[in-house]
Design a protein around this motif. Structure first.
Motif, PDB file in Angstrom:
ATOM      1  N   UNK A   1      69.108 -36.677 -47.052  1.00 52.97           N
ATOM      2  CA  UNK A   1      68.510 -37.677 -46.975  1.00 52.97           C
ATOM      3  C   UNK A   1      69.119 -38.296 -48.565  1.00 52.97           C
ATOM      4  N   UNK A   2      69.358 -37.727 -49.246  1.00 56.51           N
ATOM      5  CA  UNK A   2      70.670 -38.121 -50.101  1.00 56.51           C
ATOM      6  C   UNK A   2      72.769 -39.209 -50.046  1.00 56.51           C
ATOM      7  N   UNK A   3      73.172 -38.043 -49.886  1.00 59.18           N
ATOM      8  CA  UNK A   3      74.298 -37.994 -50.009  1.00 59.18           C
ATOM      9  C   UNK A   3      74.764 -39.333 -48.879  1.00 59.18           C
ATOM     10  N   UNK A   4      74.421 -39.360 -47.860  1.00 61.03           N
ATOM     11  CA  UNK A   4      74.357 -39.693 -46.550  1.00 61.03           C
ATOM     12  C   UNK A   4      73.248 -40.654 -46.020  1.00 61.03           C
ATOM     13  N   UNK A   5      71.807 -40.540 -45.881  1.00 65.74           N
ATOM     14  CA  UNK A   5      70.743 -41.321 -45.483  1.00 65.74           C
ATOM     15  C   UNK A   5      70.628 -42.422 -46.106  1.00 65.74           C
ATOM     16  N   UNK A   6      70.921 -42.478 -47.827  1.00 64.49           N
ATOM     17  CA  UNK A   6      70.098 -43.222 -47.987  1.00 64.49           C
ATOM     18  C   UNK A   6      70.773 -44.694 -48.181  1.00 64.49           C
ATOM     19  N   UNK A   7      72.264 -45.454 -47.924  1.00 61.16           N
ATOM     20  CA  UNK A   7      73.187 -45.865 -47.437  1.00 61.16           C
ATOM     21  C   UNK A   7      72.555 -46.329 -46.738  1.00 61.16           C
ATOM     22  N   UNK A   8      72.654 -45.518 -45.569  1.00 61.45           N
ATOM     23  CA  UNK A   8      71.998 -45.836 -43.731  1.00 61.45           C
ATOM     24  C   UNK A   8      71.318 -46.628 -44.118  1.00 61.45           C
ATOM     25  N   UNK A   9      70.181 -45.645 -45.066  1.00 63.75           N
ATOM     26  CA  UNK A   9      68.766 -47.197 -44.303  1.00 63.75           C
ATOM     27  C   UNK A   9      69.336 -47.766 -45.440  1.00 63.75           C
ATOM     28  N   UNK A  10      69.169 -48.126 -46.354  1.00 62.26           N
ATOM     29  CA  UNK A  10      69.554 -49.105 -47.479  1.00 62.26           C
ATOM     30  C   UNK A  10      70.135 -50.366 -46.190  1.00 62.26           C
ATOM     31  N   UNK A  11      71.550 -50.188 -46.225  1.00 59.69           N
ATOM     32  CA  UNK A  11      72.025 -50.622 -45.176  1.00 59.69           C
ATOM     33  C   UNK A  11      71.319 -51.562 -44.393  1.00 59.69           C
ATOM     34  N   UNK A  12      70.561 -51.350 -43.162  1.00 61.34           N
ATOM     35  CA  UNK A  12      69.686 -51.648 -42.596  1.00 61.34           C
ATOM     36  C   UNK A  12      68.136 -52.285 -43.136  1.00 61.34           C
ATOM     37  N   UNK A  13      67.685 -51.736 -43.884  1.00 60.45           N
ATOM     38  CA  UNK A  13      66.632 -52.477 -45.046  1.00 60.45           C
ATOM     39  C   UNK A  13      67.019 -54.222 -45.482  1.00 60.45           C
TER      40      UNK A  13
ATOM     41  N   UNK B   1      58.544 -51.700 -42.643  1.00 60.13           N
ATOM     42  CA  UNK B   1      58.173 -49.595 -42.605  1.00 60.13           C
ATOM     43  C   UNK B   1      58.857 -49.552 -41.573  1.00 60.13           C
ATOM     44  N   UNK B   2      58.371 -50.411 -40.128  1.00 62.76           N
ATOM     45  CA  UNK B   2      59.177 -49.602 -39.081  1.00 62.76           C
ATOM     46  C   UNK B   2      60.260 -49.051 -38.868  1.00 62.76           C
ATOM     47  N   UNK B   3      61.706 -49.891 -39.819  1.00 62.24           N
ATOM     48  CA  UNK B   3      63.406 -50.200 -39.730  1.00 62.24           C
ATOM     49  C   UNK B   3      63.359 -49.070 -41.075  1.00 62.24           C
ATOM     50  N   UNK B   4      62.798 -48.912 -42.288  1.00 54.53           N
ATOM     51  CA  UNK B   4      63.163 -47.866 -43.104  1.00 54.53           C
ATOM     52  C   UNK B   4      62.844 -46.611 -42.337  1.00 54.53           C
ATOM     53  N   UNK B   5      62.052 -46.022 -41.904  1.00 54.17           N
ATOM     54  CA  UNK B   5      61.934 -45.007 -40.255  1.00 54.17           C
ATOM     55  C   UNK B   5      63.121 -44.715 -39.354  1.00 54.17           C
ATOM     56  N   UNK B   6      63.583 -45.614 -39.410  1.00 52.62           N
ATOM     57  CA  UNK B   6      64.457 -45.109 -38.239  1.00 52.62           C
ATOM     58  C   UNK B   6      65.459 -45.455 -39.031  1.00 52.62           C
ATOM     59  N   UNK B   7      65.541 -45.835 -40.595  1.00 50.64           N
ATOM     60  CA  UNK B   7      66.470 -45.637 -41.164  1.00 50.64           C
ATOM     61  C   UNK B   7      66.672 -44.164 -41.346  1.00 50.64           C
TER      62      UNK B   7
END
Length: 298
Positions: free
Chosen positions: A182-194, A208-214
């Protein structure tokens, strides 16, 4: 929609923007800029910038909001590329191949590669904070900078990488594996979407919805990455296959086996798609990207 056509078109948009914004290998720092550019333009899917653009479209309905989104998208690719350069170093994963080409330190030496990564990371925040790029109000720009800094930093990507290294050849609980991914890869992907959503003036509910998606797309991406490392060839991946097992890394296949891992990736994608139920067809690129992440071959 045809995801291959969409990815090709959006990648071309990002490539043009990178050429526009990236430092030219000239002057007293030419060799340093050349090392930065080598890895930045060595290929890649440009997934994080494309997710940023797609999130902006999901919120605004506009397919071209380049003035505000493209500097952010390019900054995200700079950060991602820096992480790959450092990840490949002998002190980290010690890889000689990335995207089918020699890794940065093979060509420019370890010191040159470290500095190329440092340059890309800090230049990303130059792009994000430059008031001449985009038409964002100061509060919105600051929020985007904070989100991306946290996603890339010690409680995000860097923290995940540190935990990944610390967990090599150890007996780790599932919670550690989840935290790494969730951190090594997921965090920057979620941050990109946010970041794309905020730049496009999203509501709190949309964020909120897009964060869950990310969060779920980012998890699915890393699970599939684990799976490909265990099942694909070096030629298919463009990097050394089987390196996770060789280094005793914490991965989903090592913990669950191949088939269960595939099922967990599918579940993460399904959760990502479910989080978009409040969006209409303007979020179709995000839906297609989630499905692509599950079926990708490299």
């Amino acid at each position: 929609m045809n995801i291959k056509t969409y990815l090709s078109n959006q990648k071309a948009v990002v490539e043009r923007a990178l050429e526009q914004y990236m430092l030219v290998a000239d002057g007293p720092f030419a060799a340093h800029f050349e090392a930065m550019r080598y890895s930045l333009f060595a290929g890649g899917k440009r997934l994080r910038p494309i997710l940023c653009l797609a999130a902006g479209q999901a919120v605004s309905g506009e397919t071209d909001n380049s003035e505000n989104l493209l500097p952010i998208a390019c900054a995200l690719e700079c950060i991602h590329t820096y992480s790959l350069i450092h990840d490949d170093l002998p002190a980290m994963d010690d890889d000689d191949l990335r995207r089918g080409k020699a890794t940065n330190h093979v060509l420019y030496g370890e010191a040159g590669a470290i500095l190329a990564g440092d340059g890309l990371l800090t230049y990303a925040f130059d792009l994000l904070s430059n008031e001449r790029l985009g038409n964002l109000d100061a509060a919105r720009r600051l929020k985007i900078i904070n989100i991306i800094a946290r996603a890339a930093g010690p409680e995000g990507m860097v923290g995940g990488q540190a935990l990944d290294i610390a967990s090599e050849n150890t007996s780790y609980p599932f919670e550690v594996l989840q935290t790494i991914h969730r951190n090594k890869t997921g965090a920057l992907i979620t941050g990109s979407i946010q970041a794309g959503a905020i730049a496009s003036h999203c509501s709190e509910d949309e964020l909120r919805q897009l964060t869950a998606y990310g969060d779920n797309v980012g998890l699915a991406f890393q699970i599939i990455d684990d799976l490909l490392d265990a099942t694909a060839t070096t030629e298919e991946l463009g990097k050394t296959a089987g390196s996770d097992e060789e280094r005793g890394k914490a991965t989903y296949p090592a913990y669950f086996g191949i088939e269960k891992t595939r099922s967990l990736a599918r579940q993460a994608v399904d959760r990502a798609l479910e989080s978009l139920t409040g969006f209409d067809n303007q979020a179709e690129p995000l839906r297609a990207l989630a499905r692509y992440i599950y079926t990708r071959g490299n």
